[in-house]
Design an enzyme around this catalytic site. Structure first.
Site, short mmCIF file in Angstrom:
data_model
loop_
_atom_site.label_atom_id
_atom_site.label_comp_id
_atom_site.label_asym_id
_atom_site.label_seq_id
_atom_site.Cartn_x
_atom_site.Cartn_y
_atom_site.Cartn_z
N ASP A 97 -0.29 2.36 24.11
CA ASP A 97 -1.19 1.23 24.41
C ASP A 97 -2.59 1.81 24.39
OD1 ASP A 97 -2.13 -1.29 24.92
OD2 ASP A 97 -1.03 -1.50 26.83
N LEU A 98 -3.37 1.28 23.42
CA LEU A 98 -4.91 1.72 23.42
C LEU A 98 -5.47 1.01 24.77
CD1 LEU A 98 -5.92 0.82 19.66
CD2 LEU A 98 -4.64 2.92 20.79
N ASP A 153 -2.28 -4.23 20.30
CA ASP A 153 -2.91 -3.02 20.07
C ASP A 153 -1.89 -1.82 20.48
OD1 ASP A 153 -3.06 -3.88 22.81
OD2 ASP A 153 -4.79 -2.74 23.27
#
Length: 757
Positions: free
Chosen positions: A350-351, A393
């Site tokens: 996960d960004l 994302d």
């Protein structure tokens, strides 16, 4: 001019019967099986059926079955496919059982089909609008088919209907040949398909204009040539020439329908995808006169089919696999793991700062960032790993045949690359990091969604711990036991530091070959004397807890202080060791206070500190290159050497050696143990030696336990060897006394340690 017979049949103003299409109760055909398989794959369902409604016998007959076998046919009033065909409308049912559509006691419905709960079907409609059956997909688990997948299913049904009509054209063309050669000529010239007829020897007798255009041969040129000289398809996948349909037809004396995807190269170099069929030409007495070959261009059809399949499994923005394909592959891995075992892992990425960039710069810029991140991740994973964009994302990586340690190295590499990555937009540079949840994929997991939930939880824990890091998932019970065990060791370590129950052992490091260097080379090893049973506990048991509770740096200070004291006493007695290596934890590398502590000891040292060498594991060094480089430079300024321990255990690139001031490379034991039996290990060690020579550092081979291995190390040009073959660890003071006895017959002041009496 009269309308050709089969065209009159297919495009009649009167309703067309299935009997006239000559497909009911026919043998399985690869093309229709390929369509049902495509429908199942595109819609993500395990079962797909192509059913034809026979009103004369009030039944549904299945031309093709994917995922089930042996259905054959069933009563129309029990079949959802029949209901779909009769309604002429697409039908989607999330749970058949919930609607009460399942007949009591199966009621004649085959058991495998009665177990299906999710259903989606579309009518099979001919070009004149008549519905002759249905194409459906089923699943034993309830669920609703999405609108996009339903649209794909309708397109595949249209392909199936077109194939049925073309099939009828072939059969009725043969009938027309029996009736009238003149009618044949008219018919074959008027259709859009290419037609070639041959004699009973397989020589070309006639071609229609479409065949002339597709092959590049004119009729007058090709007449009398073997059919292979004019028409020779090749396998689209392998590029090999398969059995010619005309030759097969002449041997079997029955119709032959093409199966595998084939391509045709024309005389002038053009190529196209084709589908073909061949049928024998008999006279009224049954005598074989030749073969009629029918083929047509399916290049665009196949392109659309491949595009539909690609879109069904890929994310359109990044080109990576999508969530649906990722889940399917994870399910397959779980199934294989339950059946045959295996070691796999899953990364949930996960960004961390994506939303800020997306909000500040706009969604198009955010999309461009996601594309760059997808490319970066692709450079970190192994060929064959499944990398997918799971949504927004979030990304996922399925690492098949990958142990948890290797998975941790891959995950850490992702963090490092993300740490270095900068996204540039309108002259501004943005930093984007990633939090990663790592989950082992093994037999403990009942379903794919359970694995994904655990990975999501682990990713959340990584964010909670400070972001841009990897968090390894543990089962709840395992986590509790692990945490309790570490807390227990934390208390014992505090007590050991207070009661001075740590002990120093050492293992000799021997020069290999004709080196003139015969002084003492050794590595100092840490042990803990258990207060309950008096046994020595190796560091692998308690150091994880020391690092977890940030006690490793305190233990490193104790070790360094004791080594300085013992070497000072040895120097006073006349001993001058060549090199004494001391292991340090990763926590000490980034602790400026530890740097100052060592500097103070150096200023007061009663021996030449150039004999000292701090050993740092490769993993710890490359995890934080900046801190490692700063520490190594500071120690070398003090005169202390640096060894990179476990070299090769976690490296994907040796470029970091350019920025790390290293004096010694200690080759990881996994490459040494089987050196005499493993050619790959031999090549790897030779590569490490070459690297060391290029950067000008000394090499040490660890875990040397066999004479043959030692001999090969000498042949390879490795400088030093360490292992049980040469020396088993013993108390450090005992080793120093032995050296003193050998040098000047002097003794150190006795120390209160085991074995010192």
């Amino acid at each position: 001019m009269p309308r050709p017979a089969f065209l009159s049949l297919v495009h009649s103003d009167h309703p067309l019967s299935l009997r006239s299409l000559r497909i009911l109760d026919s043998v399985p055909e690869p093309y229709f099986d390929a369509l049902t398989r495509l429908a199942a794959d595109v819609c993500g369902r395990p079962v797909a059926l192509l059913g034809l409604l026979d009103p004369e016998q009030d039944r549904i007959w299945f031309k093709s079955e994917h995922g089930l076998s042996g259905l054959g046919q069933m009563a129309a009033d029990l079949s959802l496919c029949a209901m779909t065909a009769r309604s002429g409308q697409a039908r989607v049912i999330e749970d058949v059982h919930a609607l009460g559509l399942k007949p009591a006691g199966a009621g004649g419905v085959p058991g495998a089909l009665a177990a299906m709960r999710a259903y989606a079907g579309v009518p099979l409609r001919l070009s004149d609008g008549q519905v002759i059956g249905a194409l459906c997909v089923c699943d034993p688990a309830p669920g609703r088919l999405g609108a996009l997948a339903l649209s794909w299913l309708e397109q595949i049904a249209a392909l199936a209907a077109r194939a049925i009509e073309l099939r009828a054209q072939v059969h009725h063309t043969v009938d027309a040949l029996h009736d009238s050669r003149e009618m044949l000529q008219v018919t074959l010239r008027s259709i859009a398909d290419a037609v070639i007829t041959t004699d009973a020897e397989g020589r070309v007798s006639w071609m229609n204009p479409v065949a002339e255009r597709m092959t590049g041969w004119f009729h007058h040129e090709s007449r009398g040539l073997p059919v292979e000289a004019v028409y020779q398809p090749i396998d689209e996948d392998s590029g090999l020439i398969g059995e010619h349909p005309v030759r097969r037809c002449l041997v079997d004396r029955r119709a032959v329908l093409g199966g595998l995807p084939m391509r045709l190269f024309s005389r002038d170099g053009n190529e196209c995808g084709i589908e073909d069929s061949a049928a024998p030409i008999h006279d009224a007495t049954g005598r074989l006169h030749g073969v009629v070959l029918v083929f047509h261009d399916v290049t665009e059809q196949r392109r659309l089919s491949r595009e539909m399949s690609w879109r069904a499994s890929h994310d359109l923005l990044t080109g990576l696999f999508n969530r649906g394909e990722f889940d399917l592959r994870l399910q397959r891995v779980l199934l294989r793991t339950r059946e045959a075992g295996g070691s796999h892992a899953l990364l949930y990425i996960d960004l961390d700062q994506f939303k800020l960039i997306n909000d500040a710069c706009g969604h198009p810029t955010g999309d461009r960032l996601l594309q760059q991140i997808g490319q970066l991740l692709g450079e970190c994973v192994r060929p064959g790993d499944t990398l997918a964009r799971l949504g927004g994302d979030e990304f996922g990586v399925l690492l098949e045949r990958c142990g948890i340690e290797q998975a941790q190295r891959i995950a850490q590499l992702v963090c490092e690359r993300m740490e270095e990555f900068r996204f540039v937009h309108d002259g501004r540079r943005f930093r984007v990091s990633a939090s990663i949840g790592l989950v082992p994929v093994d037999r403990r997991w009942p379903r794919a969604d359970a694995v994904m939930q655990a990975a999501d939880s682990a990713c959340y824990a990584a964010k909670e711990s400070g972001r841009n890091r990897v968090h390894l998932w543990f089962d709840a019970d395992e986590t509790l036991r692990h945490r309790q065990g570490q807390m227990h060791w934390a208390r014992r370590l505090e007590q050991a530091l207070d009661e001075d129950r740590f002990e120093l052992y050492a293992q000799r490091i021997h020069p290999i070959g004709r080196r003139g260097d015969r002084g003492l080379h050794c590595e100092v090893l840490l042990r803990l004397r258990d207060g309950e049973n008096g046994r020595c506990v190796p560091p692998g048991v308690f150091l994880p807890a020391a690092e977890r509770f940030h006690m490793a740096e305190r233990i490193d200070r104790w070790v360094v202080r004791q080594v300085f004291r013992r070497l000072g006493e040895a120097a006073a007695a006349g001993l001058r060791p060549e090199r004494v290596a001391i292991n340090l934890s990763g926590q000490s590398l980034s602790d400026r206070g530890f740097h100052g502590y060592v500097a103070d000891l150096v200023r007061e040292a009663g021996f030449d500190v150039r004999a000292l060498c701090f050993e740092v594991t490769e993993t710890a060094a490359i995890t934080s290159l900046r801190d490692a480089a700063r520490f190594m430079a500071a120690m070398r300024d003090l005169g202390i050497g640096i060894a990179l321990d476990d070299f090769g255990a976690g490296a994907s690139s040796f470029g970091y050696l350019k920025s790390l001031p290293v004096d010694v490379l200690k080759i990881d034991g996994q490459f040494i143990r089987d050196l005499g039996r493993d050619a790959l290990d031999l090549a790897t060690v030779r590569c490490f030696r070459d690297i060391a020579q290029v950067v000008g550092v000394t090499t040490v081979a660890e875990f040397v336990e066999a004479p043959g291995v030692l001999e090969q190390l000498g042949e390879l040009g490795i400088d030093f060897a360490q292992g049980y073959l040469l020396h088993r660890p013993e108390p450090f003071c005992t080793l120093l006394r032995q050296e003193l006895a050998g040098v000047a017959a002097l003794e150190l002041e006795p120390q209160p340690e085991p074995g010192m009496a």
